[in-house]
Design a protein around this motif. Structure first.
Motif, short mmCIF file in Angstrom:
data_model
loop_
_atom_site.label_atom_id
_atom_site.label_comp_id
_atom_site.label_asym_id
_atom_site.label_seq_id
_atom_site.Cartn_x
_atom_site.Cartn_y
_atom_site.Cartn_z
N THR A 9 26.55 73.85 28.13
CA THR A 9 25.88 74.18 29.39
C THR A 9 25.05 75.46 29.26
N LYS A 13 19.15 73.66 26.16
CA LYS A 13 18.86 72.33 25.61
C LYS A 13 17.99 71.49 26.55
N THR A 31 21.03 63.43 30.15
CA THR A 31 22.23 62.59 30.37
C THR A 31 23.29 63.33 31.20
N TYR A 35 26.37 62.18 34.45
CA TYR A 35 27.75 62.62 34.69
C TYR A 35 27.84 63.40 36.00
N GLY A 77 28.25 70.52 38.67
CA GLY A 77 28.45 70.67 37.22
C GLY A 77 29.94 70.69 36.88
N ALA A 80 31.23 67.18 37.21
CA ALA A 80 30.74 66.37 36.08
C ALA A 80 31.60 66.60 34.85
N SER A 84 33.75 63.56 33.13
CA SER A 84 33.27 63.18 31.80
C SER A 84 34.40 63.14 30.76
N ARG A 90 32.78 57.39 30.18
CA ARG A 90 31.83 57.49 29.07
C ARG A 90 31.38 56.08 28.66
N ARG A 112 25.68 65.93 25.30
CA ARG A 112 26.76 66.52 24.50
C ARG A 112 27.05 65.68 23.27
N ASP A 113 26.81 64.35 23.39
CA ASP A 113 27.24 63.43 22.32
C ASP A 113 26.11 62.49 21.93
N ILE A 114 24.87 62.94 22.10
CA ILE A 114 23.75 62.04 21.78
C ILE A 114 23.68 61.79 20.26
N ARG A 162 34.26 75.58 31.35
CA ARG A 162 33.59 74.31 31.10
C ARG A 162 33.44 74.05 29.59
N ARG A 169 38.21 68.00 24.95
CA ARG A 169 38.58 66.66 25.44
C ARG A 169 38.65 65.71 24.24
O1 DC Z 1 24.48 69.42 30.79
P1 DC Z 1 25.11 69.47 32.17
O2 DC Z 1 25.62 70.83 32.57
O3 DC Z 1 24.24 68.85 33.20
O4 DC Z 1 26.41 68.52 32.02
C1 DC Z 1 27.38 68.45 33.04
C2 DC Z 1 28.69 67.94 32.44
O5 DC Z 1 28.54 66.58 32.02
C3 DC Z 1 29.20 68.69 31.23
O6 DC Z 1 30.18 69.65 31.56
C4 DC Z 1 29.80 67.65 30.34
C5 DC Z 1 29.24 66.34 30.83
N1 DC Z 1 28.34 65.67 29.88
C6 DC Z 1 28.94 64.91 28.90
O7 DC Z 1 30.16 64.86 28.80
N2 DC Z 1 28.16 64.19 28.04
C7 DC Z 1 26.82 64.23 28.11
N3 DC Z 1 26.07 63.53 27.25
C8 DC Z 1 26.19 65.06 29.11
C9 DC Z 1 27.00 65.77 29.97
#
Ligand code: DC
Length: 208
Positions: A9, A13, A31, A35, A77, A80, A84, A90, A112-114, A162, A169
């Motif tokens: 966060t 990015k 993405t 979430y 946030g 989310a 998540s 997921r 986070r996991d792209i 966060r 996780r």
């Molecule tokens: O990037 P962000 O702060 O908008 O994301 C919010 C939450 O969503 C973050 O704490 C984890 C989750 N997230 C995720 O698990 N996988 C992703 N590809 C994008 C976000």
């Protein structure tokens, strides 16, 4: 060309992904917003974001949710980050992200996991990081600029909580792909970070 931009966060990015998409003429998907939509829908349903069944039910959010200004709030946030955690959530969001990534002509996705789960075959993977101090300071400045009340200490504590939840996780924890390039934006201005990211993509994709 698929460009994966992952990181914690407020690492920068999202800004970098948006700029790369504009520079290379590619569609972009944030993405995290998906979430966030699930987290907000779960709250609107009166559900518990820590309960997998409530979180899964919230994956059925209406399209209009993507335009809800509440999506970008700190509170959303936090929701989310909680929804998540569940593998069911997921999995429910996988197909949409995968279809976006594999569309003709390529795409930029940030999350986070792209680079590890959604598009492990991405030609370019950036893992964007920044110190907690730098990220908290940016969030703080953003909130003040938008006229909201903010506490630097509270923002720092929230980011740390966060980060811990996202990194520990069991389902797709925040982790740099082995073949990702790490970009530390702690000491870079917005424009410097974008220029560095463009140069890295050109190098990786053999464009330069
Ligand atoms: O990037 P962000 O702060 O908008 O994301 C919010 C939450 O969503 C973050 O704490 C984890 C989750 N997230 C995720 O698990 N996988 C992703 N590809 C994008 C976000």
């Amino acid at each position: 060309m698929i460009i994966a931009v992952d990181g914690p966060t407020a690492s920068g990015k999202g800004t970098i992904a948006k700029a790369l998409a504009a520079h290379f003429g590619l569609p972009h998907l944030d993405t995290g917003l998906l979430y966030r939509a699930v987290g907000l829908q779960c709250a609107l349903n009166g559900g518990n974001p820590d309960d997998p069944a409530d979180a899964l039910a919230a994956c059925d959010f209406p399209d209009a949710m993507m335009a809800n200004p509440e999506l970008r709030s700190e509170a959303t946030g936090g929701l989310a980050s909680r929804v998540s955690i569940h593998p069911e959530v997921r999995a429910a969001l996988f197909d949409l992200q995968r279809a976006f990534a594999t569309q003709n002509g390529g795409a930029v996705l940030d999350g986070r996991d792209i680079g590890t789960v959604i598009a492990p075959e991405a030609e370019v993977k950036l893992f964007v990081i920044a110190s907690v101090e730098a990220r908290a300071q940016r969030r703080y400045a953003e909130m003040l600029a938008s006229g909201r009340k903010a506490s630097l200490a509270a923002i720092t504590a929230d980011l740390e909580a966060r980060d811990l939840r996202d990194a520990t996780r069991s389902a797709a924890p925040l982790l740099a792909a082995e073949d990702a390039v790490v970009l530390d934006t702690s000491l870079l201005s917005r424009d410097e970070a974008i220029a560095r990211a463009i140069a890295l993509v050109e190098l990786k994709a053999g464009i330069a």
